[in-house]
Design a protein around this motif. Structure first.
Motif, mmCIF file in Angstrom:
data_model
loop_
_atom_site.group_PDB
_atom_site.id
_atom_site.type_symbol
_atom_site.label_atom_id
_atom_site.label_comp_id
_atom_site.label_asym_id
_atom_site.label_seq_id
_atom_site.Cartn_x
_atom_site.Cartn_y
_atom_site.Cartn_z
ATOM 1 N N UNK A 136 0.817 -1.218 0.000
ATOM 2 C CA UNK A 136 0.000 0.000 0.000
ATOM 3 C C UNK A 136 0.851 1.269 0.000
ATOM 4 N N UNK A 137 2.028 1.246 0.648
ATOM 5 C CA UNK A 137 2.941 2.388 0.601
ATOM 6 C C UNK A 137 4.332 1.942 1.065
ATOM 7 N N UNK A 138 5.333 2.755 0.727
ATOM 8 C CA UNK A 138 6.693 2.488 1.194
ATOM 9 C C UNK A 138 7.116 3.581 2.172
ATOM 10 N N UNK A 139 7.988 3.199 3.085
ATOM 11 C CA UNK A 139 8.556 4.135 4.059
ATOM 12 C C UNK A 139 10.071 4.107 3.875
ATOM 13 N N UNK A 140 10.678 5.284 3.862
ATOM 14 C CA UNK A 140 12.134 5.386 3.719
ATOM 15 C C UNK A 140 12.712 6.125 4.916
ATOM 16 N N UNK A 141 13.916 5.679 5.328
ATOM 17 C CA UNK A 141 14.640 6.320 6.426
ATOM 18 C C UNK A 141 15.926 6.922 5.868
ATOM 19 N N UNK A 142 16.014 8.255 5.787
ATOM 20 C CA UNK A 142 17.233 8.875 5.304
ATOM 21 C C UNK A 142 18.443 8.482 6.176
ATOM 22 N N UNK A 143 19.644 8.655 5.660
ATOM 23 C CA UNK A 143 20.860 8.293 6.391
ATOM 24 C C UNK A 143 20.989 9.025 7.728
ATOM 25 N N UNK A 144 20.367 10.185 7.848
ATOM 26 C CA UNK A 144 20.454 10.971 9.087
ATOM 27 C C UNK A 144 19.406 10.561 10.126
ATOM 28 N N UNK A 145 18.603 9.547 9.850
ATOM 29 C CA UNK A 145 17.519 9.148 10.755
ATOM 30 C C UNK A 145 18.076 8.500 12.016
ATOM 31 N N UNK A 146 17.707 9.008 13.198
ATOM 32 C CA UNK A 146 18.117 8.346 14.435
ATOM 33 C C UNK A 146 17.435 6.980 14.564
ATOM 34 N N UNK A 147 18.160 6.030 15.138
ATOM 35 C CA UNK A 147 17.586 4.702 15.376
ATOM 36 C C UNK A 147 16.471 4.845 16.400
ATOM 37 N N UNK A 148 15.346 4.154 16.168
ATOM 38 C CA UNK A 148 14.233 4.227 17.110
ATOM 39 C C UNK A 148 12.925 3.815 16.475
ATOM 40 N N UNK A 149 11.846 4.060 17.221
ATOM 41 C CA UNK A 149 10.486 3.727 16.762
ATOM 42 C C UNK A 149 9.767 5.002 16.349
ATOM 43 N N UNK A 150 9.035 4.907 15.256
ATOM 44 C CA UNK A 150 8.283 6.034 14.723
ATOM 45 C C UNK A 150 6.849 5.584 14.483
ATOM 46 N N UNK A 151 5.915 6.531 14.484
ATOM 47 C CA UNK A 151 4.503 6.191 14.292
ATOM 48 C C UNK A 151 3.914 6.971 13.126
ATOM 49 N N UNK A 152 2.793 6.461 12.640
ATOM 50 C CA UNK A 152 2.058 7.129 11.579
ATOM 51 C C UNK A 152 0.621 6.656 11.567
ATOM 52 N N UNK A 153 -0.180 7.272 10.726
ATOM 53 C CA UNK A 153 -1.563 6.848 10.529
ATOM 54 C C UNK A 153 -1.888 6.863 9.043
ATOM 55 N N UNK A 154 -2.854 6.028 8.677
ATOM 56 C CA UNK A 154 -3.339 5.984 7.301
ATOM 57 C C UNK A 154 -4.858 5.942 7.332
ATOM 58 N N UNK A 155 -5.483 6.679 6.420
ATOM 59 C CA UNK A 155 -6.940 6.703 6.278
ATOM 60 C C UNK A 155 -7.269 6.597 4.797
ATOM 61 N N UNK A 156 -8.137 5.660 4.427
ATOM 62 C CA UNK A 156 -8.583 5.542 3.031
ATOM 63 C C UNK A 156 -9.755 6.482 2.796
ATOM 64 N N UNK A 157 -9.828 7.018 1.584
ATOM 65 C CA UNK A 157 -10.855 8.015 1.258
ATOM 66 C C UNK A 157 -11.680 7.624 0.048
ATOM 67 N N UNK A 158 -12.923 8.108 0.042
ATOM 68 C CA UNK A 158 -13.785 8.151 -1.135
ATOM 69 C C UNK A 158 -14.080 9.623 -1.349
ATOM 70 N N UNK A 159 -13.302 10.260 -2.212
ATOM 71 C CA UNK A 159 -13.385 11.721 -2.339
ATOM 72 C C UNK A 159 -12.819 12.338 -1.070
ATOM 73 N N UNK A 160 -13.652 13.129 -0.371
ATOM 74 C CA UNK A 160 -13.244 13.711 0.914
ATOM 75 C C UNK A 160 -13.777 12.911 2.092
ATOM 76 N N UNK A 161 -14.527 11.845 1.824
ATOM 77 C CA UNK A 161 -15.164 11.064 2.880
ATOM 78 C C UNK A 161 -14.262 9.920 3.327
ATOM 79 N N UNK A 162 -13.918 9.862 4.620
ATOM 80 C CA UNK A 162 -13.106 8.740 5.105
ATOM 81 C C UNK A 162 -13.878 7.417 5.010
ATOM 82 N N UNK A 163 -13.215 6.412 4.450
ATOM 83 C CA UNK A 163 -13.794 5.067 4.388
ATOM 84 C C UNK A 163 -13.343 4.209 5.570
#
Length: 163
Positions: free
Chosen positions: A96-123
């Motif tokens: 569904x998507x790729x995540x990249x960590x640049x060379x300057x990224x500190x080691x650790x845990x990171x968070x994110x969110x994803x929401x699917x849409x139909x137009x402007x309406x969240x599915x």
């Protein structure tokens, strides 16, 4: 009294109409947490399902948020790997998507969110995910070691012979 009854009916209609919308499709992230190395990238895989008996749903976009300094492909894979319309009872599993960590990224845990849409309406509701960034392991390649043995052997023999 009649005005109060009409006002009460409109008030109740407003309350019922304001209840939160139910998610239209389900989104399941299959490799959460995603583990990547500094300077590398990783693919998040997901299953999107439109339950049996539901109307077809258009999958027109997504909202993807992730902690800095990580970057994403902004969902380009979503548009390539998932259909534009998901009929009732259908399910699709793919990247569904790729995540990249640049060379300057500190080691650790990171968070994110994803929401699917139909137009402007969240599915889907905001679906959280985690990314663990680890250090790249540095190990010499076996071919390098195999080349070093003869070179050092020749140097050793030369030293013994010529003193």
């Amino acid at each position: 009294m009649r005005k109060f009854g009409i006002l009460f009916v409109f008030l109740m209609m407003g309350i019922l109409a304001a209840k939160p919308a139910q998610a239209q499709v389900t989104l399941t992230l299959l490799n959460d947490p995603l583990t990547i190395v500094v300077g590398g990238s990783g693919l998040m895989t997901a299953t999107v399902t439109n339950p049996v008996g539901r109307a077809p749903q258009e999958l027109t976009g997504l909202i993807l948020r992730i902690d800095s300094p990580l970057t994403t492909d902004d969902g380009a894979l979503f548009f390539l790997n998932f259909p534009a319309v998901l009929n009732g009872g259908e399910s699709v599993t793919n990247g569904i998507f790729t995540v990249s960590a640049p060379l300057s990224t500190p080691i650790g845990s990171y968070t994110g969110t994803i929401t699917l849409l139909d137009g402007d309406t969240p599915l889907t509701p905001d679906t959280p995910f985690n990314v663990n960034v680890t250090a790249a392991s540095v190990a010499p390649e076996p071919a390098v070691i195999a080349l070093c043995v003869p070179v050092f052997g020749v140097l050793f023999l030369r030293r013994r012979i010529f003193g």
